[in-house]
Design a protein around this motif. Sequence first.
Motif, mmCIF file in Angstrom:
data_model
loop_
_atom_site.group_PDB
_atom_site.id
_atom_site.type_symbol
_atom_site.label_atom_id
_atom_site.label_comp_id
_atom_site.label_asym_id
_atom_site.label_seq_id
_atom_site.Cartn_x
_atom_site.Cartn_y
_atom_site.Cartn_z
ATOM 1 N N ALA A 181 -4.244 2.642 7.846
ATOM 2 C CA ALA A 181 -3.215 1.616 7.647
ATOM 3 C C ALA A 181 -2.331 1.561 8.881
ATOM 4 N N GLN A 182 -2.267 0.446 9.510
ATOM 5 C CA GLN A 182 -1.469 0.314 10.721
ATOM 6 C C GLN A 182 0.026 0.224 10.379
ATOM 7 N N THR A 183 0.811 1.086 11.035
ATOM 8 C CA THR A 183 2.263 1.064 10.810
ATOM 9 C C THR A 183 2.933 0.455 12.026
ATOM 10 N N LYS A 184 3.870 -0.358 11.771
ATOM 11 C CA LYS A 184 4.582 -1.012 12.862
ATOM 12 C C LYS A 184 5.585 -0.026 13.477
#
Length: 267
Positions: free
Chosen positions: A23-26
Amino acid sequence: MGKAAKSGSKKVAAAPLSQKKKAQTKTNPLFEKRPKNLRLGGDIQPKRDLTRYVKWPKYVRLQRAKRIMLMRLKVPPAIAQFNTTIDKSQAASLLRLLKKYQPETQKDKKERLVEMARQKKEGEAAQTKKPVVLKFGLNHVTNLIEQKAAKLVVIAHDCDPIETVCWLPALCRKKDVPYCIIKGKARLGALVHQKTATCVAVTAVRQEDSAELGKLAEAFKGQFNENVEIRRRWGGGIMGQKSQHVTQRKEKAIQIEQAKKLGLSIA
């Protein structure tokens, strides 16, 4: 037909070694990660409490060793008497009285002598008199006690070496001069414009302070001059925690042994 529909609805199992999508986290560009490198030649090490590893200065080690030694060894009454000092309230009232009779500074003395010389030159009667002040200095105070001119003697408890003043209480008792022992030679020194002072003496006071001085002298006479217990009580002989536990175990073993002989049981 029905079987084919059922088989088409089944989900295919995921491959066991397939990588799961993370999951890409900003990330916030304002707060950038800056990991520290605490290895040799890297970032500055954090502050740690290194008290246990400090090599203290020699004078600190000596005074600590001296304090422990005086606790362990048996101290004769002539030296042990300096552990008995006046309490906080007595010290406050005594220092308040003594502060009124601080000796002149060099500047004040010069001004007084110049004024006296001017009055003498003009043929006037000298109006400026020598002020009533504290007397200090071991030899000077000793002479005042021997002449019975001192009304009260104040001795510091922490003189080093203690032999310089250990005979002074006996002299005060012999000459019937009230004395007391106060904590801190620096406190006496501050009264007479010195770093430290072993003792100070009061020879005279103004009329308004005579009642207060008489009250203090009477109290100190009963507390020090007439107190026989101070002259007989030895000091020191206090062992460390480990030694105390060893002594207690030995005493308990002796008690158990004696109880066995007598046929008793001790828990």
